[in-house]
Write an enzyme that holds these catalytic residues in place. Structure first.
Site, PDB file in Angstrom:
ATOM      1  NE  ARG A  66      52.346  20.348  19.856  1.00  0.00           N
ATOM      2  CZ  ARG A  66      52.334  20.425  18.527  1.00  0.00           C
ATOM      3  NH1 ARG A  66      53.128  21.284  17.907  1.00  0.00           N
ATOM      4  NH2 ARG A  66      51.539  19.661  17.820  1.00  0.00           N
ATOM      5  CG  HIS A  70      54.824  16.061  20.086  1.00  0.00           C
ATOM      6  ND1 HIS A  70      54.424  16.374  18.818  1.00  0.00           N
ATOM      7  CD2 HIS A  70      53.777  16.399  20.888  1.00  0.00           C
ATOM      8  CE1 HIS A  70      53.193  16.877  18.841  1.00  0.00           C
ATOM      9  NE2 HIS A  70      52.786  16.915  20.096  1.00  0.00           N
ATOM     10  N   GLY A  76      58.911   6.315  24.050  1.00  0.00           N
ATOM     11  CA  GLY A  76      59.375   6.738  25.363  1.00  0.00           C
ATOM     12  C   GLY A  76      60.277   7.963  25.268  1.00  0.00           C
ATOM     13  CG  ASN A  98      56.165  15.681  15.529  1.00  0.00           C
ATOM     14  OD1 ASN A  98      55.387  16.018  16.434  1.00  0.00           O
ATOM     15  ND2 ASN A  98      56.878  14.563  15.586  1.00  0.00           N
ATOM     16  CG  HIS A 197      46.883  22.612  25.024  1.00  0.00           C
ATOM     17  ND1 HIS A 197      45.986  21.823  24.334  1.00  0.00           N
ATOM     18  CD2 HIS A 197      48.112  22.176  24.646  1.00  0.00           C
ATOM     19  CE1 HIS A 197      46.649  20.945  23.575  1.00  0.00           C
ATOM     20  NE2 HIS A 197      47.940  21.131  23.766  1.00  0.00           N
ATOM     21  CG  ASP A 252      47.083  31.145  34.192  1.00  0.00           C
ATOM     22  OD1 ASP A 252      46.802  30.380  33.233  1.00  0.00           O
ATOM     23  OD2 ASP A 252      46.847  32.366  34.164  1.00  0.00           O
TER      24      ASP A 252
HETATM   25  C1  HEM Z   1      45.662  15.670  25.077  1.00  0.00           C
HETATM   26  C2  HEM Z   1      46.051  15.544  23.827  1.00  0.00           C
HETATM   27  C3  HEM Z   1      46.721  16.663  23.078  1.00  0.00           C
HETATM   28  C4  HEM Z   1      46.397  17.088  21.838  1.00  0.00           C
HETATM   29  C5  HEM Z   1      45.303  16.528  20.934  1.00  0.00           C
HETATM   30  C6  HEM Z   1      47.278  18.185  21.531  1.00  0.00           C
HETATM   31  C7  HEM Z   1      47.275  18.874  20.324  1.00  0.00           C
HETATM   32  C8  HEM Z   1      47.969  20.038  20.100  1.00  0.00           C
HETATM   33  C9  HEM Z   1      47.867  20.817  18.902  1.00  0.00           C
HETATM   34  C10 HEM Z   1      47.040  20.459  17.681  1.00  0.00           C
HETATM   35  C11 HEM Z   1      48.630  21.925  19.067  1.00  0.00           C
HETATM   36  C12 HEM Z   1      48.821  23.057  18.072  1.00  0.00           C
HETATM   37  C13 HEM Z   1      49.842  22.636  17.042  1.00  0.00           C
HETATM   38  C14 HEM Z   1      49.854  23.540  15.831  1.00  0.00           C
HETATM   39  O1  HEM Z   1      48.785  23.981  15.397  1.00  0.00           O
HETATM   40  O2  HEM Z   1      50.967  23.816  15.303  1.00  0.00           O
HETATM   41  C15 HEM Z   1      49.225  21.840  20.375  1.00  0.00           C
HETATM   42  C16 HEM Z   1      50.065  22.781  20.917  1.00  0.00           C
HETATM   43  C17 HEM Z   1      50.693  22.637  22.129  1.00  0.00           C
HETATM   44  N1  HEM Z   1      50.653  21.521  22.947  1.00  0.00           N
HETATM   45 FE1  HEM Z   1      49.362  19.998  22.779  1.00  0.00          FE
HETATM   46  N2  HEM Z   1      48.097  18.419  22.589  1.00  0.00           N
HETATM   47  C18 HEM Z   1      47.813  17.507  23.558  1.00  0.00           C
HETATM   48  C19 HEM Z   1      48.466  17.349  24.760  1.00  0.00           C
HETATM   49  C20 HEM Z   1      49.566  18.085  25.144  1.00  0.00           C
HETATM   50  C21 HEM Z   1      50.419  17.767  26.257  1.00  0.00           C
HETATM   51  C22 HEM Z   1      50.277  16.529  27.130  1.00  0.00           C
HETATM   52  C23 HEM Z   1      51.358  18.755  26.320  1.00  0.00           C
HETATM   53  C24 HEM Z   1      52.496  18.905  27.281  1.00  0.00           C
HETATM   54  C25 HEM Z   1      52.522  18.412  28.508  1.00  0.00           C
HETATM   55  C26 HEM Z   1      51.059  19.696  25.271  1.00  0.00           C
HETATM   56  C27 HEM Z   1      51.712  20.868  25.057  1.00  0.00           C
HETATM   57  C28 HEM Z   1      51.426  21.766  24.028  1.00  0.00           C
HETATM   58  C29 HEM Z   1      51.954  23.108  23.965  1.00  0.00           C
HETATM   59  C30 HEM Z   1      52.781  23.774  25.034  1.00  0.00           C
HETATM   60  C31 HEM Z   1      51.522  23.643  22.754  1.00  0.00           C
HETATM   61  C32 HEM Z   1      51.878  25.022  22.169  1.00  0.00           C
HETATM   62  C33 HEM Z   1      53.219  24.889  21.455  1.00  0.00           C
HETATM   63  C34 HEM Z   1      53.757  26.149  20.836  1.00  0.00           C
HETATM   64  O3  HEM Z   1      53.184  27.228  20.966  1.00  0.00           O
HETATM   65  O4  HEM Z   1      54.816  26.031  20.174  1.00  0.00           O
HETATM   66  N3  HEM Z   1      49.988  19.246  24.554  1.00  0.00           N
HETATM   67  N4  HEM Z   1      48.820  20.669  20.972  1.00  0.00           N
END
Ligand code: HEM
Ligand code: NAG
Length: 325
Positions: A66, A70, A76, A98, A197, A252
């Site tokens: 993540r 970000h 970039g 963040n 996710h 997966d």
């Molecule tokens: C499509 C739009 C996306 C939205 C709206 C989004 C939003 C979020 C949100 C709200 C969380 C939880 C944050 C929290 O509650 O602390 C999250 C977690 C996460 N996101 Fe996304 N995300 C998106 C795309 C992505 C992309 C493109 C990636 C990586 C290629 C990604 C990887 C992750 C990962 C791995 C987590 C879990 C992080 C952890 O457990 O520390 N996300 N995302």
């Protein structure tokens, strides 16, 4: 003769493409072999540090992935996300998407100090993050690939861009498609990258309105999540739930099977199925075909990693990922 004609046509086409790319201001090419001469042990240093971090806490593979997203979506892939606030610089760590959420900075610091010991002043924080994200995926049983390298680190950050460029979990499908399009990523990239996710967790504050107010959610699942997430903001805001409850620390295609079954945890996750439009079919394809997801995820990660890198003599090789030199 026909072959010669074909190959000269190809050469002309390549030259035209090249001139076009330059005219459009395309960045210099990144290359997987960029540090082969200058830091031959780089990849093994990153890999073993990530293996230790993921062994200690599997979620860290997700957190670092993540962090890379970000970084790339704000100015970039230039390690802007890693800069701390200082009297002369407002970083991105306290931007809304963040703050109290992004994690793994200490892991990147530790990898950076090991890389500096082996190859001083040579490897950018931006490239370390790109490699660490790839390894995080692979260490959670996901695919692996060669990461194009040669990024340099920015001296600046933009909290405002972090607030405006990173999509919110309340986004609609149309908003997600346009947020990704503005970074040169198409609907297939959006859906494939959202498959990240399949690992990691979200806070109650990110899924509260989904589990209380959305109607396209499995009702038993919503009720279970409401048990750890009160309707009003307060003491439960930071409570965590897995983004993919089927296999929270396995990279997966479970995420897509969840989404198709209305078990998406975030509103934005569920937008990838059932809202109509081209994303629905891609989500269905990945739910059925894990190999297609893995293949497209790699393609999309390389594309995302190519967003506006600093190359050549732009930017710098930071000594400490938290501050400009
Ligand atoms: C499509 C739009 C996306 C939205 C709206 C989004 C939003 C979020 C949100 C709200 C969380 C939880 C944050 C929290 O509650 O602390 C999250 C977690 C996460 N996101 Fe996304 N995300 C998106 C795309 C992505 C992309 C493109 C990636 C990586 C290629 C990604 C990887 C992750 C990962 C791995 C987590 C879990 C992080 C952890 O457990 O520390 N996300 N995302
Ligand atoms: C649900 O929607 C109502 C009406 O829009 C709103 O007042 C309420 O705050 C929402 N609840 C949550 C938990 O988001």
């Amino acid at each position: 003769m026909a072959a010669a004609l074909l190959s000269s046509r190809r050469a002309v086409a390549a030259a035209v493409a090249c001139v076009l790319a330059l005219a459009l201001g395309a960045a210099a090419q990144l290359s997987p072999t960029f540090y082969d001469g200058s830091c031959p042990n780089l990849q093994s240093i990153v890999r073993s540090a990530m293996a230790a971090a993921v062994q200690q806490e599997p979620r860290m593979g997700a957190s670092i992935l993540r962090l890379f997203f970000h970084d790339c979506f704000v100015q970039g892939c230039d390690a802007s996300v890693l800069l701390d606030d200082s009297p002369t610089l407002t970083g991105e760590k306290n931007a809304a998407p963040n703050a109290n959420s992004l994690r793994g900075y200490e892991v990147i610091d530790s990898i950076k100090s090991q890389v500096e010991a082996a190859c001083p002043g040579t490897v950018s924080c931006a490239d370390i993050l790109a490699l660490a994200a790839r390894d995080g995926v692979n260490l959670l049983s996901g695919p692996t690939w060669a990461v194009p390298l040669g990024r340099r680190d920015t001296r600046t950050a933009s909290q405002a861009s972090a607030n405006s460029n990173l999509p919110s979990p309340s986004s609609s499908a149309a908003t997600l498609v346009s947020a990704f399009a503005s970074k040169g990523l198409d609907s297939r990239d959006l859906v494939a990258l959202s498959g990240a996710h399949t690992v990691g967790s979200a806070r109650c504050s990110s899924f509260r309105s989904r589990v209380y107010n959305d109607t396209n959610i499995n009702s038993g699942f919503a009720a279970k999540r409401r048990q750890i997430c009160a309707a009003q903001s307060g003491g439960t805001d930071g409570n965590l739930a897995p983004l993919d409850a089927l296999s929270p620390v396995r990279f997966d295609n479970g995420y897509f099977r969840n989404v198709v079954g209305q078990f998406g945890l975030l509103h934005s996750d569920q937008e990838l199925f059932g809202a109509g439009g081209p994303v629905d079919g891609i989500t269905t394809q990945y739910a059925r075909n894990g190999a297609a997801f893995a293949r497209d995820f790699i393609t999309a990660m390389i594309k995302m990693g190519n967003i506006s890198p600093l190359t050549g003599s732009s930017g710098e090789i930071r000594a400490n990922c938290r501050k400009p030199n």
